[in-house]
Scaffold this motif. Sequence first.
Motif, PDB file in Angstrom:
ATOM      1  N   ALA A  79     -19.688  -0.680  35.797  1.00  0.00           N
ATOM      2  CA  ALA A  79     -19.118  -2.097  35.429  1.00  0.00           C
ATOM      3  C   ALA A  79     -17.927  -1.782  34.546  1.00  0.00           C
ATOM      4  O   ALA A  79     -17.680  -0.420  34.160  1.00  0.00           O
ATOM      5  CB  ALA A  79     -20.159  -2.639  34.363  1.00  0.00           C
ATOM      6  N   GLY A  80     -17.095  -2.480  34.222  1.00  0.00           N
ATOM      7  CA  GLY A  80     -15.788  -2.321  33.402  1.00  0.00           C
ATOM      8  C   GLY A  80     -16.303  -2.472  32.071  1.00  0.00           C
ATOM      9  O   GLY A  80     -16.851  -3.641  31.821  1.00  0.00           O
ATOM     10  N   GLN A 173     -14.332 -11.247  40.782  1.00  0.00           N
ATOM     11  CA  GLN A 173     -12.623 -10.562  40.470  1.00  0.00           C
ATOM     12  C   GLN A 173     -13.044  -9.169  39.974  1.00  0.00           C
ATOM     13  O   GLN A 173     -14.138  -8.901  39.083  1.00  0.00           O
ATOM     14  CB  GLN A 173     -11.952 -11.296  39.511  1.00  0.00           C
ATOM     15  CG  GLN A 173     -11.562 -12.736  39.783  1.00  0.00           C
ATOM     16  CD  GLN A 173     -11.732 -13.588  38.411  1.00  0.00           C
ATOM     17  OE1 GLN A 173     -11.576 -13.200  37.276  1.00  0.00           O
ATOM     18  NE2 GLN A 173     -11.327 -14.800  38.543  1.00  0.00           N
ATOM     19  N   PHE A 174     -12.268  -8.283  40.430  1.00  0.00           N
ATOM     20  CA  PHE A 174     -12.248  -6.909  40.039  1.00  0.00           C
ATOM     21  C   PHE A 174     -11.201  -6.844  38.543  1.00  0.00           C
ATOM     22  O   PHE A 174     -10.060  -7.327  38.879  1.00  0.00           O
ATOM     23  CB  PHE A 174     -11.695  -5.906  40.839  1.00  0.00           C
ATOM     24  CG  PHE A 174     -11.870  -4.404  40.514  1.00  0.00           C
ATOM     25  CD1 PHE A 174     -13.057  -3.742  40.482  1.00  0.00           C
ATOM     26  CD2 PHE A 174     -10.895  -3.799  39.803  1.00  0.00           C
ATOM     27  CE1 PHE A 174     -13.304  -2.678  39.884  1.00  0.00           C
ATOM     28  CE2 PHE A 174     -10.967  -2.487  39.344  1.00  0.00           C
ATOM     29  CZ  PHE A 174     -12.282  -1.905  39.178  1.00  0.00           C
ATOM     30  N   ILE A 175     -11.661  -6.757  37.569  1.00  0.00           N
ATOM     31  CA  ILE A 175     -10.771  -7.236  36.177  1.00  0.00           C
ATOM     32  C   ILE A 175     -10.075  -5.682  35.911  1.00  0.00           C
ATOM     33  O   ILE A 175     -10.641  -4.538  35.699  1.00  0.00           O
ATOM     34  CB  ILE A 175     -11.524  -7.300  35.105  1.00  0.00           C
ATOM     35  CG1 ILE A 175     -12.526  -8.672  35.406  1.00  0.00           C
ATOM     36  CG2 ILE A 175     -10.650  -7.425  33.854  1.00  0.00           C
ATOM     37  CD1 ILE A 175     -11.842  -9.823  35.594  1.00  0.00           C
ATOM     38  N   VAL A 194     -18.007  -6.062  32.321  1.00  0.00           N
ATOM     39  CA  VAL A 194     -17.976  -7.280  33.347  1.00  0.00           C
ATOM     40  C   VAL A 194     -18.242  -6.477  34.758  1.00  0.00           C
ATOM     41  O   VAL A 194     -17.745  -5.274  35.133  1.00  0.00           O
ATOM     42  CB  VAL A 194     -16.441  -7.685  33.386  1.00  0.00           C
ATOM     43  CG1 VAL A 194     -15.443  -6.547  33.747  1.00  0.00           C
ATOM     44  CG2 VAL A 194     -16.226  -8.757  34.358  1.00  0.00           C
ATOM     45  N   GLU A 195     -18.784  -7.125  35.582  1.00  0.00           N
ATOM     46  CA  GLU A 195     -18.964  -6.622  37.087  1.00  0.00           C
ATOM     47  C   GLU A 195     -18.893  -7.768  37.993  1.00  0.00           C
ATOM     48  O   GLU A 195     -18.475  -8.819  37.618  1.00  0.00           O
ATOM     49  CB  GLU A 195     -20.335  -5.958  37.079  1.00  0.00           C
ATOM     50  CG  GLU A 195     -21.483  -6.157  36.348  1.00  0.00           C
ATOM     51  CD  GLU A 195     -22.271  -7.188  37.030  1.00  0.00           C
ATOM     52  OE1 GLU A 195     -21.753  -8.289  37.469  1.00  0.00           O
ATOM     53  OE2 GLU A 195     -23.370  -7.083  36.903  1.00  0.00           O
ATOM     54  N   MET A 196     -19.548  -7.691  39.291  1.00  0.00           N
ATOM     55  CA  MET A 196     -19.310  -8.819  40.231  1.00  0.00           C
ATOM     56  C   MET A 196     -20.584  -9.330  40.934  1.00  0.00           C
ATOM     57  O   MET A 196     -20.418  -9.972  41.749  1.00  0.00           O
ATOM     58  CB  MET A 196     -18.316  -8.265  41.455  1.00  0.00           C
ATOM     59  CG  MET A 196     -16.975  -8.071  40.738  1.00  0.00           C
ATOM     60  SD  MET A 196     -15.856  -7.087  41.822  1.00  0.00           S
ATOM     61  CE  MET A 196     -15.718  -8.299  43.085  1.00  0.00           C
ATOM     62  N   SER A 219     -17.838   2.574  34.288  1.00  0.00           N
ATOM     63  CA  SER A 219     -16.922   3.359  35.149  1.00  0.00           C
ATOM     64  C   SER A 219     -15.301   3.186  34.531  1.00  0.00           C
ATOM     65  O   SER A 219     -14.860   4.310  34.911  1.00  0.00           O
ATOM     66  CB  SER A 219     -17.130   3.023  36.494  1.00  0.00           C
ATOM     67  OG  SER A 219     -16.819   1.681  36.711  1.00  0.00           O
ATOM     68  N   ASP A 220     -15.109   2.455  33.857  1.00  0.00           N
ATOM     69  CA  ASP A 220     -13.686   2.097  33.757  1.00  0.00           C
ATOM     70  C   ASP A 220     -13.713   1.174  32.282  1.00  0.00           C
ATOM     71  O   ASP A 220     -14.680   0.803  32.142  1.00  0.00           O
ATOM     72  CB  ASP A 220     -12.876   1.532  34.708  1.00  0.00           C
ATOM     73  CG  ASP A 220     -13.499   0.286  35.124  1.00  0.00           C
ATOM     74  OD1 ASP A 220     -13.168  -0.898  34.802  1.00  0.00           O
ATOM     75  OD2 ASP A 220     -14.536   0.184  36.157  1.00  0.00           O
ATOM     76  N   PHE A 230     -12.667   3.768  38.771  1.00  0.00           N
ATOM     77  CA  PHE A 230     -13.636   3.529  39.264  1.00  0.00           C
ATOM     78  C   PHE A 230     -14.206   4.364  40.501  1.00  0.00           C
ATOM     79  O   PHE A 230     -15.524   4.738  40.558  1.00  0.00           O
ATOM     80  CB  PHE A 230     -13.485   2.123  39.792  1.00  0.00           C
ATOM     81  CG  PHE A 230     -14.357   1.208  40.719  1.00  0.00           C
ATOM     82  CD1 PHE A 230     -15.773   0.664  39.944  1.00  0.00           C
ATOM     83  CD2 PHE A 230     -14.054   1.037  41.811  1.00  0.00           C
ATOM     84  CE1 PHE A 230     -16.519   0.220  40.746  1.00  0.00           C
ATOM     85  CE2 PHE A 230     -15.168   0.321  42.922  1.00  0.00           C
ATOM     86  CZ  PHE A 230     -16.274  -0.163  42.003  1.00  0.00           C
TER      87      PHE A 230
HETATM   88  N1  ADE Z   1     -17.075  -2.864  38.367  1.00  0.00           N
HETATM   89  C1  ADE Z   1     -16.703  -1.759  37.713  1.00  0.00           C
HETATM   90  N2  ADE Z   1     -15.521  -2.071  37.199  1.00  0.00           N
HETATM   91  C2  ADE Z   1     -15.283  -3.242  37.254  1.00  0.00           C
HETATM   92  C3  ADE Z   1     -14.200  -3.943  36.689  1.00  0.00           C
HETATM   93  N3  ADE Z   1     -13.142  -3.336  36.245  1.00  0.00           N
HETATM   94  N4  ADE Z   1     -14.066  -5.527  37.245  1.00  0.00           N
HETATM   95  C4  ADE Z   1     -15.317  -5.972  38.000  1.00  0.00           C
HETATM   96  N5  ADE Z   1     -16.107  -5.096  38.376  1.00  0.00           N
HETATM   97  C5  ADE Z   1     -16.271  -3.872  38.209  1.00  0.00           C
END
Ligand code: ADE
Length: 255
Positions: A79-80, A173-175, A194-196, A219-220, A230
Amino acid sequence: MNEKIGILGAIPEEVGILKDYMDEIEEVNLGGRAFYTGKLFGKDSVLVFSRWGKVAAASTTAALILHFGVTEIVFCGVAGGIHPDVKRGDIVVGNSLIQHDLDPRPIMPRWEIPLTGIQKIPVKPEAINRCIVTVEHLLNAQHYSQFMQQNELEQFGITTPKLHCGLIASGDQFIYKREQNEALVKDIPDVLCVEMEGAAVAQVCMDYGITFSIFRTISDRADEDAHIDFPEFIRHISGKYTLELLKTWFNLHHS
Ligand code: ADE
């Protein structure tokens, strides 16, 4: 009732690593997904890649419950980080999940799942506790140094990874833009990461009364570097985390 654990991995690489630890493994193809049935760490299990996005993950979860009859689901992925304290290499245990892009206004309040009156889906306290104990074990300095190499940690700027427990936000959305990140912090200040997929999986589990647990490794920082950080993180770090997390999580099941 016999227990059967559904394991959702948000990344194919994680599923690949776990698959190698499965006994009596059989592959079943359904809905374009490869489900692996067998025994993981001694327990009847079904392992599958969730796929990305809320609809895909909800569809995979429904198949786990309705076709394979799993009695409990655990979800692992990356996740971010959104909250300023949540850094790369940290682990978030979800105690509740929200769909940050769900907006049925003006008919219903923002983020409310229609016909439920719920905005944040709670995770059961006993499931949260088991995840917390699992992460504490993983991050115990002695244990951590056994499976993570110092040079890899340095490469990713990971020093002392921490456990966080709180709200996870999911959306399609990938943020990675500052505006998206800032909007999330402003709108839902208690969001940790945040994740999806997570909130969609939690919703299906809630519908069917299935116990749900979620771990997310950061991860970020959901910023301009997120799409670069990521894939690198996935290649080097997240598979090891997932394997160690699930070994411990399954062990606690027996105790
Ligand atoms: N999963 C890992 N990093 C993410 C991000 N920045 N936005 C959404 N999902 C994610």
